[in-house]
Structure formats: structure tokens, C-alpha cells
Write a protein that holds these residues in place. Structure first.
Motif, PDB file in Angstrom:
ATOM      1  N   ASP A  76       0.894  -1.172   0.025  1.00 17.96           N
ATOM      2  CA  ASP A  76       0.014   0.090  -0.063  1.00 17.96           C
ATOM      3  C   ASP A  76       0.951   1.220  -0.032  1.00 17.96           C
ATOM      4  O   ASP A  76       2.027   1.237   0.260  1.00 17.96           O
ATOM      5  N   ARG A  78      -0.119   3.865   1.997  1.00 21.07           N
ATOM      6  CA  ARG A  78       0.085   4.513   3.221  1.00 21.07           C
ATOM      7  C   ARG A  78       1.498   4.086   4.108  1.00 21.07           C
ATOM      8  O   ARG A  78       1.965   5.271   4.796  1.00 21.07           O
ATOM      9  N   GLU A  82       3.985   6.811   5.890  1.00 21.48           N
ATOM     10  CA  GLU A  82       4.000   7.272   7.364  1.00 21.48           C
ATOM     11  C   GLU A  82       5.319   7.160   7.754  1.00 21.48           C
ATOM     12  O   GLU A  82       5.856   7.883   8.378  1.00 21.48           O
TER      13      GLU A  82
END
Length: 117
Positions: A76, A78, A82
Motif C-alpha cells: 500500500d 500509506r 507514514e
């Protein structure tokens, strides 16, 4: 995609000549990665590439705990974002390497109309 791996491996190999390249890969991309690594090794038999397979979340947690991965191939967008915002990976190195689509296939299915993508 083959060019992506070759570029990544050459970049890492240039900075860590004696060290093996540590690649963390999400389980859903492990089979294609293994094929790409084998193709790379045909032209660079001296290359030491160690692959760690796991879920994206577990690999990201390992990076947070100091795992020494040179390349992180996540499932992913994300988790890499992060990690970049936490200062654990270089933001300018975050790239999309594949875009997946779910497909339902059946040998008995009739014609299927494609919906919006």
C-alpha cells in the motif's frame, strides 16, 4: 517493473559494495520479486540479495524497530508515506511500483461488461 528493480539494486549496490542488499517485500509481491531477483543474478552473479517476506504492516513495524532494509516494497502507499513522515525513510525515494486491480474470473462465466475504473 524489471527496470525498477535493476535501478534500485544498482543504486543500493553502489553504496554498499561488501554488504548484501536487504529487500523487504509484501507477501503479495514476493513471487514476482523472486523472479526479478533471479533475472538480476543472471547478469550479476556476485550480487548478494536477501529478501524478507511479510505483511506490509509487520515490515513497517520492523523498520520502526530498526530493521536494516535497503528497499521496502509495500502493498500500500500509506505505510511508506507514514515511515517517510516519521523520518525513517527518505521521502524522495517513495515510488509507486505497481497498481493492482481485483479481477473475478470464472471459466463458466458469460460475457462481462467492464465497469468504470
Amino acid at each position: 517493473m524489471k527496470c525498477l528493480l535493476v535501478s534500485l539494486l544498482l543504486m543500493v549496490a553502489a553504496t554498499a559494495v561488501a554488504e548484501p542488499v536487504q529487500v523487504a517485500v509484501a507477501a503479495n509481491f514476493s513471487s514476482p520479486l523472486k523472479q526479478l531477483v533471479e533475472a538480476y543474478r543472471q547478469h550479476h552473479p556476485e550480487a548478494e540479495i536477501q529478501v524478507t517476506v511479510g505483511s506490509t504492516g509487520k515490515l513497517a513495524a520492523q523498520i520502526r524497530q530498526g530493521a536494516p532494509y535497503d528497499i521496502f516494497l509495500a502493498a500500500d502507499a500509506r505505510r511508506p508515506q507514514e515511515l517517510a513522515s516519521e523520518g525513517l525513510i527518505l521521502p524522495e525515494t517513495v515510488r509507486t511500483y505497481a497498481i493492482g486491480r481485483l479481477v473475478l474470473w470464472s471459466p463458466d462465466a458469460g460475457p462481462v461488461l467492464a465497469g468504470p475504473s
